[in-house]
Design a protein around this motif. Structure first.
Motif, PDB file in Angstrom:
ATOM      1  N   ILE A 159      -4.931   5.571  -1.657  1.00  0.00           N
ATOM      2  CA  ILE A 159      -4.417   5.458  -3.022  1.00  0.00           C
ATOM      3  C   ILE A 159      -5.493   4.847  -3.912  1.00  0.00           C
ATOM      4  CG2 ILE A 159      -2.521   4.592  -4.436  1.00  0.00           C
ATOM      5  CD1 ILE A 159      -1.686   6.413  -2.058  1.00  0.00           C
ATOM      6  N   LEU A 160      -5.807   5.522  -5.031  1.00  0.00           N
ATOM      7  CA  LEU A 160      -6.877   5.046  -5.911  1.00  0.00           C
ATOM      8  C   LEU A 160      -6.615   5.516  -7.330  1.00  0.00           C
ATOM      9  CD1 LEU A 160     -10.665   5.121  -5.099  1.00  0.00           C
ATOM     10  CD2 LEU A 160      -9.877   6.094  -7.256  1.00  0.00           C
ATOM     11  N   LYS A 215       1.340   5.388  -9.921  1.00  0.00           N
ATOM     12  CA  LYS A 215       1.491   6.844 -10.038  1.00  0.00           C
ATOM     13  C   LYS A 215       0.905   7.545  -8.818  1.00  0.00           C
ATOM     14  CE  LYS A 215       1.286  10.484 -13.474  1.00  0.00           C
ATOM     15  NZ  LYS A 215       1.069  10.776 -14.914  1.00  0.00           N
ATOM     16  N   SER A 216      -0.263   7.083  -8.353  1.00  0.00           N
ATOM     17  CA  SER A 216      -0.865   7.674  -7.157  1.00  0.00           C
ATOM     18  C   SER A 216       0.014   7.472  -5.933  1.00  0.00           C
ATOM     19  CB  SER A 216      -2.250   7.055  -6.901  1.00  0.00           C
ATOM     20  OG  SER A 216      -3.174   7.442  -7.877  1.00  0.00           O
ATOM     21  N   LEU A 217       0.526   6.249  -5.773  1.00  0.00           N
ATOM     22  CA  LEU A 217       1.370   5.950  -4.621  1.00  0.00           C
ATOM     23  C   LEU A 217       2.666   6.755  -4.670  1.00  0.00           C
ATOM     24  CD1 LEU A 217       1.950   4.365  -2.052  1.00  0.00           C
ATOM     25  CD2 LEU A 217       2.767   2.469  -3.467  1.00  0.00           C
ATOM     26  N   SER A 218       3.230   6.894  -5.852  1.00  0.00           N
ATOM     27  CA  SER A 218       4.458   7.678  -5.989  1.00  0.00           C
ATOM     28  C   SER A 218       4.254   9.111  -5.518  1.00  0.00           C
ATOM     29  CB  SER A 218       4.940   7.674  -7.447  1.00  0.00           C
ATOM     30  OG  SER A 218       5.266   6.366  -7.865  1.00  0.00           O
ATOM     31  N   LYS A 219       3.101   9.678  -5.843  1.00  0.00           N
ATOM     32  CA  LYS A 219       2.786  11.037  -5.393  1.00  0.00           C
ATOM     33  C   LYS A 219       2.648  11.077  -3.874  1.00  0.00           C
ATOM     34  CE  LYS A 219       1.566  15.364  -5.830  1.00  0.00           C
ATOM     35  NZ  LYS A 219       2.538  16.409  -6.267  1.00  0.00           N
ATOM     36  N   ALA A 220       1.982  10.062  -3.315  1.00  0.00           N
ATOM     37  CA  ALA A 220       1.783  10.010  -1.863  1.00  0.00           C
ATOM     38  C   ALA A 220       3.107   9.865  -1.126  1.00  0.00           C
ATOM     39  CB  ALA A 220       0.854   8.852  -1.504  1.00  0.00           C
ATOM     40  N   LEU A 221       4.037   9.126  -1.711  1.00  0.00           N
ATOM     41  CA  LEU A 221       5.317   8.874  -1.057  1.00  0.00           C
ATOM     42  C   LEU A 221       6.212  10.106  -1.002  1.00  0.00           C
ATOM     43  CD1 LEU A 221       6.132   5.299  -2.430  1.00  0.00           C
ATOM     44  CD2 LEU A 221       5.493   5.915  -0.084  1.00  0.00           C
ATOM     45  N   GLU A 222       5.815  11.163  -1.666  1.00  0.00           N
ATOM     46  CA  GLU A 222       6.571  12.409  -1.572  1.00  0.00           C
ATOM     47  C   GLU A 222       6.400  13.050  -0.195  1.00  0.00           C
ATOM     48  OE1 GLU A 222       5.321  14.916  -4.757  1.00  0.00           O
ATOM     49  OE2 GLU A 222       6.037  13.551  -6.338  1.00  0.00           O
ATOM     50  N   TRP A 229      -6.849  -5.931  -3.691  1.00  0.00           N
ATOM     51  CA  TRP A 229      -6.633  -4.590  -3.170  1.00  0.00           C
ATOM     52  C   TRP A 229      -7.862  -3.697  -3.281  1.00  0.00           C
ATOM     53  CZ3 TRP A 229      -1.081  -2.300  -4.001  1.00  0.00           C
ATOM     54  CH2 TRP A 229      -0.180  -3.060  -3.261  1.00  0.00           C
ATOM     55  N   ASN A 230      -9.047  -4.269  -3.098  1.00  0.00           N
ATOM     56  CA  ASN A 230     -10.230  -3.437  -2.965  1.00  0.00           C
ATOM     57  C   ASN A 230     -10.141  -2.592  -1.703  1.00  0.00           C
ATOM     58  OD1 ASN A 230     -10.874  -6.044  -4.438  1.00  0.00           O
ATOM     59  ND2 ASN A 230     -12.645  -4.807  -4.986  1.00  0.00           N
ATOM     60  N   CYS A 231      -9.428  -3.138  -0.705  1.00  0.00           N
ATOM     61  CA  CYS A 231      -9.154  -2.411   0.539  1.00  0.00           C
ATOM     62  C   CYS A 231      -7.952  -3.084   1.198  1.00  0.00           C
ATOM     63  CB  CYS A 231     -10.377  -2.451   1.453  1.00  0.00           C
ATOM     64  SG  CYS A 231     -10.190  -1.489   2.968  1.00  0.00           S
ATOM     65  N   PHE A 232      -6.821  -2.407   1.204  1.00  0.00           N
ATOM     66  CA  PHE A 232      -5.579  -3.026   1.663  1.00  0.00           C
ATOM     67  C   PHE A 232      -4.737  -1.990   2.381  1.00  0.00           C
ATOM     68  CE2 PHE A 232      -1.316  -4.943   1.060  1.00  0.00           C
ATOM     69  CZ  PHE A 232      -1.583  -6.237   1.518  1.00  0.00           C
ATOM     70  N   LEU A 233      -4.413  -2.262   3.640  1.00  0.00           N
ATOM     71  CA  LEU A 233      -3.694  -1.303   4.490  1.00  0.00           C
ATOM     72  C   LEU A 233      -2.238  -1.717   4.671  1.00  0.00           C
ATOM     73  CD1 LEU A 233      -4.093   1.233   6.333  1.00  0.00           C
ATOM     74  CD2 LEU A 233      -4.429  -0.385   8.219  1.00  0.00           C
ATOM     75  N   ILE A 234      -1.327  -0.796   4.336  1.00  0.00           N
ATOM     76  CA  ILE A 234       0.110  -1.054   4.423  1.00  0.00           C
ATOM     77  C   ILE A 234       0.755  -0.014   5.331  1.00  0.00           C
ATOM     78  CG2 ILE A 234       2.239  -1.435   3.125  1.00  0.00           C
ATOM     79  CD1 ILE A 234       0.589  -1.686   0.603  1.00  0.00           C
ATOM     80  N   PRO A 235       1.489  -0.429   6.353  1.00  0.00           N
ATOM     81  CA  PRO A 235       2.205   0.552   7.176  1.00  0.00           C
ATOM     82  C   PRO A 235       3.388   1.140   6.419  1.00  0.00           C
ATOM     83  CG  PRO A 235       2.765  -1.672   7.865  1.00  0.00           C
ATOM     84  CD  PRO A 235       1.680  -1.814   6.844  1.00  0.00           C
ATOM     85  N   ASP A 236       3.780   2.327   6.798  1.00  0.00           N
ATOM     86  CA  ASP A 236       4.857   3.038   6.118  1.00  0.00           C
ATOM     87  C   ASP A 236       6.144   2.217   6.051  1.00  0.00           C
ATOM     88  OD1 ASP A 236       6.286   5.457   5.110  1.00  0.00           O
ATOM     89  OD2 ASP A 236       7.263   5.335   7.063  1.00  0.00           O
ATOM     90  N   GLN A 237       6.503   1.560   7.166  1.00  0.00           N
ATOM     91  CA  GLN A 237       7.764   0.819   7.192  1.00  0.00           C
ATOM     92  C   GLN A 237       7.785  -0.336   6.210  1.00  0.00           C
ATOM     93  OE1 GLN A 237      10.441   1.959   8.978  1.00  0.00           O
ATOM     94  NE2 GLN A 237      11.542   0.460   7.745  1.00  0.00           N
ATOM     95  N   GLY A 245       9.232  -1.843  -0.906  1.00  0.00           N
ATOM     96  CA  GLY A 245       9.205  -1.018  -2.104  1.00  0.00           C
ATOM     97  C   GLY A 245       7.799  -0.722  -2.569  1.00  0.00           C
ATOM     98  N   SER A 246       7.704  -0.076  -3.704  1.00  0.00           N
ATOM     99  CA  SER A 246       6.427   0.358  -4.238  1.00  0.00           C
ATOM    100  C   SER A 246       5.781  -0.746  -5.082  1.00  0.00           C
ATOM    101  CB  SER A 246       6.611   1.619  -5.085  1.00  0.00           C
ATOM    102  OG  SER A 246       5.366   2.141  -5.491  1.00  0.00           O
ATOM    103  N   ILE A 247       4.666  -0.421  -5.678  1.00  0.00           N
ATOM    104  CA  ILE A 247       3.975  -1.315  -6.599  1.00  0.00           C
ATOM    105  C   ILE A 247       4.854  -1.535  -7.826  1.00  0.00           C
ATOM    106  CG2 ILE A 247       1.942  -1.510  -8.087  1.00  0.00           C
ATOM    107  CD1 ILE A 247       0.538   0.399  -6.065  1.00  0.00           C
TER     108      ILE A 247
END
Length: 294
Positions: A6-7, A77-84, A168-176, A182-184
């Motif tokens: 996500i960027l 907005k980027s994350l919302s697209k990815a979550l589809e 958040w220059n580099c931040f890893l979040i698992p799906d769960q 929730g989202s950003i």
């Protein structure tokens, strides 16, 4: 294994393309360990960034803004697209990082090292400067004190160390974790969304750990000509503070009311009081230096 990157970007074509190249040439991507999907938001760029990405990297998922999204809303907005689409992990990155080829490997190895230490864990990667290998961004320990507030960097080492605040220059979040937390929060005008999410992770009983080694190079942002620049006039500093990329009151109120309880007015006031006090201190220093020169 599937990972979404996500960027969001705006008029930094060379940096954005360099960052994207470093992501797609990760060791774990090239050897097939990770299937990478990139979701980028172009917030009104006029430098041909998106056009170049579409030509060189047509598989990148692009969304668009008009220049008013800035970082928080662009990332949302980027994350919302990815979550589809279902992904195992979501990797939040900034395009000013020059990632090492083993970045994804480092982040995933760190995740599996600590995943049993809390219901859910996130991993923050640390960046260093290109001059002396000094820490620039990553995880920190925030002491949550109103008067003597401190953010102490947590340096990367084995075993992975815990932190409670992250860049958040580099931040890893698992799906769960995203499903649970929730989202950003896209209320913010620019900054604070990463601090907001860090707080939400900790308050939900989950944890953040620092990856066990540096994941790339990123220089610290300069404070010159910003609201932090003590050499500027008070008027100019307040002008910069009111910009979306400064210290906008709307975002500060939102953040402080969410996380500082009944003391939120003190925390809001503190941010702006510092501008006045540091300006006065600078004026006094300059006056003393002038008088000494005479």
């Amino acid at each position: 294994m599937d990972m979404a990157v996500i960027l969001t970007f705006h008029n930094r074509k060379n940096k954005t393309l360099s960052c994207l190249k470093s992501l797609l040439h990760q060791t774990y991507v090239e050897n097939g360990t990770i299937q990478l999907e990139c979701y980028f938001c172009d917030d009104g760029s006029t430098d041909g960034s998106s056009e170049q990405i579409r030509v060189q990297y047509p598989k990148v998922h692009l969304t668009y803004g008009d220049g008013s999204l800035f970082w928080a809303k662009g990332m949302f907005k980027s994350l919302s697209k990815a979550l589809e689409t279902k992904h195992d992990f979501y990797l939040m990155v900034n395009d000013d990082v020059d990632f090492y080829p083993d970045m994804i490997r480092t982040m995933l190895e760190s995740y599996y090292e600590v995943e049993s230490k809390a219901p859910l864990v996130a991993i923050v990667g640390s960046t260093e400067d290109s001059f002396g290998g000094n820490w620039t961004y990553g995880g920190q320990i925030w002491n949550k004190q109103l008067i003597h507030e401190r953010y102490v960097p947590v340096l990367p080492e084995k075993p992975c160390r815990e932190c409670n605040m992250s860049n958040w220059n580099c931040f890893l979040i698992p799906d769960q974790m995203i499903k649970n937390i929730g989202s950003i929060d896209d209320y913010y005008e620019h900054a604070k969304a990463d601090n907001d999410y860090s707080n939400r992770i900790i308050l939900s009983g989950n944890k953040i750990y620092v990856a066990h080694k540096y994941i790339g190079i990123c220089q610290r942002n300069s404070i010159n000509n910003t609201w932090r620049d003590e050499t500027l006039s008070l008027k100019k500093r307040l002008e910069y503070a009111n910009k979306p990329i400064g210290l906008p009151i709307k975002s500060e109120l939102h953040y402080c009311m969410k996380f500082h309880g009944v003391k939120w007015p003190l925390w809001v006031g503190k941010r702006y009081l510092w501008i006045y006090l540091s300006w006065i201190k600078h004026v006094i220093k300059e006056r003393i230096r002038y008088n000494d020169g005479i």
